[in-house]
Design an enzyme around this catalytic site. Structure first.
Site, PDB file in Angstrom:
ATOM      1  N   CYS A  34       0.828  -1.211   0.000  1.00 18.29           N
ATOM      2  CA  CYS A  34       0.000   0.000   0.000  1.00 18.29           C
ATOM      3  C   CYS A  34       0.863   1.262   0.000  1.00 18.29           C
ATOM      4  O   CYS A  34       0.354   2.352  -0.227  1.00 18.29           O
ATOM      5  CB  CYS A  34      -0.955   0.015   1.193  1.00 18.29           C
ATOM      6  SG  CYS A  34      -0.122   0.112   2.781  1.00 18.29           S
ATOM      7  N   CYS A 103      -2.950  -2.898   8.350  1.00 12.92           N
ATOM      8  CA  CYS A 103      -2.551  -1.580   8.853  1.00 12.92           C
ATOM      9  C   CYS A 103      -2.114  -1.693  10.310  1.00 12.92           C
ATOM     10  O   CYS A 103      -1.183  -1.018  10.750  1.00 12.92           O
ATOM     11  CB  CYS A 103      -3.698  -0.585   8.723  1.00 12.92           C
ATOM     12  SG  CYS A 103      -4.574  -0.698   7.151  1.00 12.92           S
TER      13      CYS A 103
END
Ligand code: FES
Length: 145
Positions: A34, A103
């Site tokens: 990402c 995350c």
């Protein structure tokens, strides 16, 4: 709702944001998929984490999880910070959507990298196995799904 109230709170009012010039340990990790980057700074006195700051160039979940992670390790012993799992951070935030779990992994890794840096700077011996290599290239990474 996709995100819990706690996630929204830590995203909108992140705790311990910033940078620390006199940090005793700094950890920076990135997720190759990402492209997000997270940096954690630790201030350590007598083996206790007296202050924590974080900076992230990342998504809302990265902000919320690092904010929560800094709150969870502040005041703890440095070795206890190593016990912090991304799972515990996600639980403390009342959950994250499955595609956002990676995350929280970034937050756990940044904390570990900062502890490792502290150990390295102070010549404190440790078992390298405690610090897994950057997982962002792992085939199982949820970010790739
Ligand atoms: Fe990369 Fe959240 S940390 S999308």
């Amino acid at each position: 709702m996709l995100y819990s109230e706690k996630v929204m709170d830590h995203f909108q009012n992140p705790r311990n944001v910033g940078k620390m010039d006199d940090a005793d340990g700094v950890g920076e990790v990135g997720n190759a998929v990402c492209g997000d980057i997270m940096k954690i700074y630790l201030k350590v006195k007598d083996g206790i984490i007296t202050d924590v700051k974080f900076n992230t160039f990342g998504c809302g979940s990265a902000i919320a999880t690092s904010s929560m992670a800094t709150e969870m390790i502040k005041g703890k012993r440095i070795e206890d910070a190593l016990e912090l799992s991304n799972k515990a951070v996600v639980e403390a935030l009342d959950g994250l959507p499955a595609h956002k779990i990676h995350c929280s992994v970034l937050a756990e890794e940044a904390v570990k990298a900062a502890v490792k840096d502290y150990y390295d700077r102070n010549n404190i011996p440790y078992d390298p196995a405690m610090f897994p290599a950057d997982c962002s290239n792992c085939e199982n990474c949820s970010a790739k799904k």
